[in-house]
Design an enzyme around this catalytic site. Structure first.
Site, mmCIF file in Angstrom:
data_model
loop_
_atom_site.group_PDB
_atom_site.id
_atom_site.type_symbol
_atom_site.label_atom_id
_atom_site.label_comp_id
_atom_site.label_asym_id
_atom_site.label_seq_id
_atom_site.Cartn_x
_atom_site.Cartn_y
_atom_site.Cartn_z
ATOM 1 N N LEU A 87 -17.006 -8.723 -18.860
ATOM 2 C CA LEU A 87 -16.243 -9.776 -19.533
ATOM 3 C C LEU A 87 -16.537 -9.703 -21.022
ATOM 4 O O LEU A 87 -17.695 -9.565 -21.421
ATOM 5 C CB LEU A 87 -16.655 -11.167 -19.034
ATOM 6 C CG LEU A 87 -16.470 -11.483 -17.563
ATOM 7 C CD1 LEU A 87 -17.083 -12.838 -17.232
ATOM 8 C CD2 LEU A 87 -14.990 -11.460 -17.205
ATOM 9 N N GLY B 239 -24.155 -4.749 -20.634
ATOM 10 C CA GLY B 239 -24.985 -5.867 -20.200
ATOM 11 C C GLY B 239 -24.229 -7.151 -19.923
ATOM 12 O O GLY B 239 -24.813 -8.130 -19.470
ATOM 13 N N HIS B 240 -22.928 -7.186 -20.186
ATOM 14 C CA HIS B 240 -22.137 -8.436 -20.048
ATOM 15 C C HIS B 240 -20.869 -8.164 -19.257
ATOM 16 O O HIS B 240 -19.798 -8.094 -19.842
ATOM 17 C CB HIS B 240 -21.787 -8.977 -21.434
ATOM 18 C CG HIS B 240 -21.407 -10.416 -21.442
ATOM 19 N ND1 HIS B 240 -20.116 -10.855 -21.300
ATOM 20 C CD2 HIS B 240 -22.157 -11.526 -21.574
ATOM 21 C CE1 HIS B 240 -20.076 -12.180 -21.378
ATOM 22 N NE2 HIS B 240 -21.306 -12.605 -21.546
ATOM 23 N N PHE B 241 -20.797 -8.045 -18.110
ATOM 24 C CA PHE B 241 -21.842 -7.917 -17.098
ATOM 25 C C PHE B 241 -21.601 -6.593 -16.403
ATOM 26 O O PHE B 241 -20.444 -6.229 -16.189
ATOM 27 C CB PHE B 241 -21.761 -9.083 -16.103
ATOM 28 C CG PHE B 241 -21.974 -10.425 -16.762
ATOM 29 C CD1 PHE B 241 -23.249 -10.884 -17.015
ATOM 30 C CD2 PHE B 241 -20.898 -11.214 -17.147
ATOM 31 C CE1 PHE B 241 -23.456 -12.131 -17.621
ATOM 32 C CE2 PHE B 241 -21.106 -12.447 -17.748
ATOM 33 C CZ PHE B 241 -22.378 -12.912 -17.994
#
Length: 169
Positions: free
Chosen positions: A81, A74-76
């Protein structure tokens, strides 16, 4: 007063001599040995090994950042990152290695009491190796501690700051 007498094993221990005794001090810790010191476990154990340790002074830890870690879903998704809060947590865990080995604190649980002067200077992405150097600045009332932390990738500063801890048990 203790003095460094000799290196017993270039990989893991240093002999410390006093008039009363000789004690071996570990200078490196594997992931399995870290789990004996820190309460963290997957997915929140963010240090793979300690490559240098000086009792009551400093530790250097390594985190190999891999794309299969859960935060990257989810990041990203299009541009993974490592979240800054996880970099700070990884540095804190290296600090925990120093604190947990202080005389009288072996059974203590240290948690964040403050985060000061933290700056993010470089992105950390899958494939990077995060090298974190943490120095003990002070301990007060045998309950609070402050460390100076620095995380680098390929010799470039990624994150730095001061972290405060509180002993809660």
């Amino acid at each position: 007063m203790a003095t460094v007498a000799k290196v017993n094993s270039p990989d893991t221990t240093v002999a410390i001599s006093t008039p009363e005794q000789t004690t071996e001090i570990k200078t490196k810790f594997s992931c399995e040995e870290l789990q004996q010191l820190l309460p963290h476990r997957y997915p929140f154990l963010l240090v793979d090994k300690i490559i240098d340790y000086v009792p009551e002074k400093m530790a250097v830890g390594v985190k190999n950042v891999t794309v299969n870690e859960p935060q990257f879903q989810g990041h990203f998704p299009e541009r993974p990152l490592m979240p800054g809060v996880l970099i700070v947590e990884a540095m804190a865990q290296v600090g925990g290695v120093i604190l947990k080995q202080l005389p009288g604190f072996e059974n203590g649980l240290f948690v964040f009491a403050g985060i000061d002067k933290v700056r993010f200077r470089r992105q950390v992405v899958p494939g990077d190796q995060l090298v974190m150097t943490v120095e003990l600045l002070w301990i007060k009332q045998r309950r609070f501690a402050k460390v100076k932390a620095r995380a680098e990738v390929d010799g470039q500063l990624a994150t730095e700051g001061e972290l405060m801890f509180s002993l809660i048990n």
